[in-house]
Design a protein around this motif. Sequence first.
Motif, PDB file in Angstrom:
ATOM      1  N   GLY A  88       0.816  -1.214   0.000  1.00  0.00           N
ATOM      2  CA  GLY A  88       0.000   0.000   0.000  1.00  0.00           C
ATOM      3  C   GLY A  88       0.848   1.261   0.000  1.00  0.00           C
ATOM      4  O   GLY A  88       0.567   2.219  -0.726  1.00  0.00           O
ATOM      5  N   LEU A  89       1.913   1.247   0.798  1.00  0.00           N
ATOM      6  CA  LEU A  89       2.777   2.425   0.876  1.00  0.00           C
ATOM      7  C   LEU A  89       3.595   2.607  -0.402  1.00  0.00           C
ATOM      8  O   LEU A  89       3.829   3.728  -0.848  1.00  0.00           O
ATOM      9  N   SER A  90       4.003   1.487  -0.999  1.00  0.00           N
ATOM     10  CA  SER A  90       4.802   1.588  -2.231  1.00  0.00           C
ATOM     11  C   SER A  90       3.952   1.991  -3.431  1.00  0.00           C
ATOM     12  O   SER A  90       4.461   2.538  -4.403  1.00  0.00           O
ATOM     13  N   MET A  91       2.650   1.737  -3.369  1.00  0.00           N
ATOM     14  CA  MET A  91       1.762   2.092  -4.483  1.00  0.00           C
ATOM     15  C   MET A  91       1.344   3.560  -4.463  1.00  0.00           C
ATOM     16  O   MET A  91       0.705   4.038  -5.396  1.00  0.00           O
ATOM     17  N   GLY A  92       1.654   4.251  -3.378  1.00  0.00           N
ATOM     18  CA  GLY A  92       1.289   5.662  -3.341  1.00  0.00           C
ATOM     19  C   GLY A  92       0.684   6.136  -2.036  1.00  0.00           C
ATOM     20  O   GLY A  92       0.429   7.325  -1.857  1.00  0.00           O
ATOM     21  N   GLY A  93       0.445   5.205  -1.104  1.00  0.00           N
ATOM     22  CA  GLY A  93      -0.076   5.611   0.192  1.00  0.00           C
ATOM     23  C   GLY A  93       0.975   6.373   0.987  1.00  0.00           C
ATOM     24  O   GLY A  93       2.163   6.068   0.905  1.00  0.00           O
ATOM     25  N   ASP A  94       0.534   7.371   1.749  1.00  0.00           N
ATOM     26  CA  ASP A  94       1.465   8.153   2.579  1.00  0.00           C
ATOM     27  C   ASP A  94       1.474   7.676   4.020  1.00  0.00           C
ATOM     28  O   ASP A  94       2.408   7.979   4.764  1.00  0.00           O
ATOM     29  N   ASP A  95       0.435   6.967   4.414  1.00  0.00           N
ATOM     30  CA  ASP A  95       0.353   6.425   5.768  1.00  0.00           C
ATOM     31  C   ASP A  95      -0.590   5.223   5.709  1.00  0.00           C
ATOM     32  O   ASP A  95      -1.373   5.091   4.753  1.00  0.00           O
ATOM     33  N   TYR A  96      -0.504   4.370   6.736  1.00  0.00           N
ATOM     34  CA  TYR A  96      -1.290   3.133   6.724  1.00  0.00           C
ATOM     35  C   TYR A  96      -1.774   2.871   8.136  1.00  0.00           C
ATOM     36  O   TYR A  96      -0.966   2.796   9.069  1.00  0.00           O
ATOM     37  N   LEU A  97      -3.071   2.752   8.292  1.00  0.00           N
ATOM     38  CA  LEU A  97      -3.672   2.469   9.592  1.00  0.00           C
ATOM     39  C   LEU A  97      -4.580   1.262   9.433  1.00  0.00           C
ATOM     40  O   LEU A  97      -5.377   1.201   8.494  1.00  0.00           O
ATOM     41  N   THR A  98      -4.446   0.293  10.345  1.00  0.00           N
ATOM     42  CA  THR A  98      -5.242  -0.925  10.211  1.00  0.00           C
ATOM     43  C   THR A  98      -6.524  -0.835  11.035  1.00  0.00           C
ATOM     44  O   THR A  98      -6.588  -0.154  12.060  1.00  0.00           O
ATOM     45  N   LYS A  99      -7.530  -1.558  10.569  1.00  0.00           N
ATOM     46  CA  LYS A  99      -8.804  -1.684  11.281  1.00  0.00           C
ATOM     47  C   LYS A  99      -8.737  -2.910  12.194  1.00  0.00           C
ATOM     48  O   LYS A  99      -8.100  -3.894  11.814  1.00  0.00           O
ATOM     49  N   PRO A 100      -9.343  -2.872  13.368  1.00  0.00           N
ATOM     50  CA  PRO A 100     -10.062  -1.742  13.954  1.00  0.00           C
ATOM     51  C   PRO A 100      -9.094  -0.639  14.396  1.00  0.00           C
ATOM     52  O   PRO A 100      -7.920  -0.912  14.644  1.00  0.00           O
ATOM     53  N   PHE A 101      -9.602   0.558  14.481  1.00  0.00           N
ATOM     54  CA  PHE A 101      -8.730   1.696  14.774  1.00  0.00           C
ATOM     55  C   PHE A 101      -9.397   2.596  15.813  1.00  0.00           C
ATOM     56  O   PHE A 101     -10.616   2.537  16.014  1.00  0.00           O
ATOM     57  N   ALA A 102      -8.596   3.410  16.435  1.00  0.00           N
ATOM     58  CA  ALA A 102      -9.127   4.415  17.363  1.00  0.00           C
ATOM     59  C   ALA A 102      -9.293   5.728  16.598  1.00  0.00           C
ATOM     60  O   ALA A 102      -8.372   6.149  15.889  1.00  0.00           O
ATOM     61  N   MET A 103     -10.447   6.332  16.737  1.00  0.00           N
ATOM     62  CA  MET A 103     -10.703   7.578  15.999  1.00  0.00           C
ATOM     63  C   MET A 103      -9.665   8.646  16.331  1.00  0.00           C
ATOM     64  O   MET A 103      -9.239   9.412  15.457  1.00  0.00           O
ATOM     65  N   ALA A 104      -9.253   8.704  17.583  1.00  0.00           N
ATOM     66  CA  ALA A 104      -8.265   9.719  17.978  1.00  0.00           C
ATOM     67  C   ALA A 104      -6.975   9.535  17.184  1.00  0.00           C
ATOM     68  O   ALA A 104      -6.349  10.515  16.770  1.00  0.00           O
ATOM     69  N   GLU A 105      -6.577   8.284  16.956  1.00  0.00           N
ATOM     70  CA  GLU A 105      -5.346   8.036  16.197  1.00  0.00           C
ATOM     71  C   GLU A 105      -5.543   8.425  14.732  1.00  0.00           C
ATOM     72  O   GLU A 105      -4.658   9.028  14.122  1.00  0.00           O
TER      73      GLU A 105
END
Length: 224
Positions: free
Chosen positions: A90-107
Motif C-alpha cells: 500500500g505504501l509503495s503504491m502511493g499511500g502516505d500512511d497506513y492504519l489498520t482496522k479496527p482503529f481508534a478515531m483519535a489516532e
Amino acid sequence: MRCLVVEDDNEIATIVKQGLGELEGEVEVESNGRRAYERALTNHYDIIVLDLMLPEMDGYTFAKSLREKEVNTPILILSALRELDDRLKGLSMGGDDYLTKPFAMAELQIRVKNLLKRAQKASEVTQLVFQDLKLNRLNREVVRAGRKLDLQEREFVLLDLFMSNPNKIIGKQTILKEVWNYDFDPQTNVVDVLVCRLRNKLEKDFPTRLIYTVRGVGYVLKSS
C-alpha cells in the motif's frame, strides 16, 4: 480541509465521516473505487482516506493510478489487511500512511492532521515550474521562455491551480471553488471565459500549447 473517504462499508464510512468532520472539514464519501478515482482526478481534495478492498477498482490500483497522473493528494490507507506485505504494498503504491482496522478515531484524526501539516509545508514553495513556464508566488510574477506575462489576479490564481496540479483534469466546480470561492454553479460561462483569457496570454506567440479542454469534464495543464 476537504477530505474524500473511499470506503464501501457504510458503517465504517459513517464513523470516519463523523470523526473527520470534527476536524472542521468537509468530508465526502464514495463507496466505489472507480467512481472515487474519477472524483479524485476532477476535484481538489486535501486528503484521501482509502480502503483497499473496493468494488471496480481496488485501493492499490487507485493510489498507483493517481500517482501516475501526478496527483499528489496525501493518501491515508485505512484497511483490515494487516500483514506486513499488505502494508508495504500500500505504501509503495502511493499511500502516505497506513492504519489498520479496527482503529481508534483519535489516532486516525492525529494521523490525518500530521499528513495535512506535511502537505502544507510541501505547498509552501515560492516557485512553480512547468516546462518553460515559471510562476513565482512571492512577487506574483509569471514568466514563459524568459518573457514576463502580465496576468490579472484571477488569471494568476487559476494558473497557480493548474501548475499545482499538472496533468490532472480540473473540473469547473473546482475552479469555481478555488478562484471565486463559489460552492455552486452560477450557470454562467465565467470559467470558460477565464480559461480562454489565460490560454491566450500563455500560448499566444509560443509554439506549444499548455492548457487542454477535456470535453464535458474540465481542463488540464499538460505537455503537448
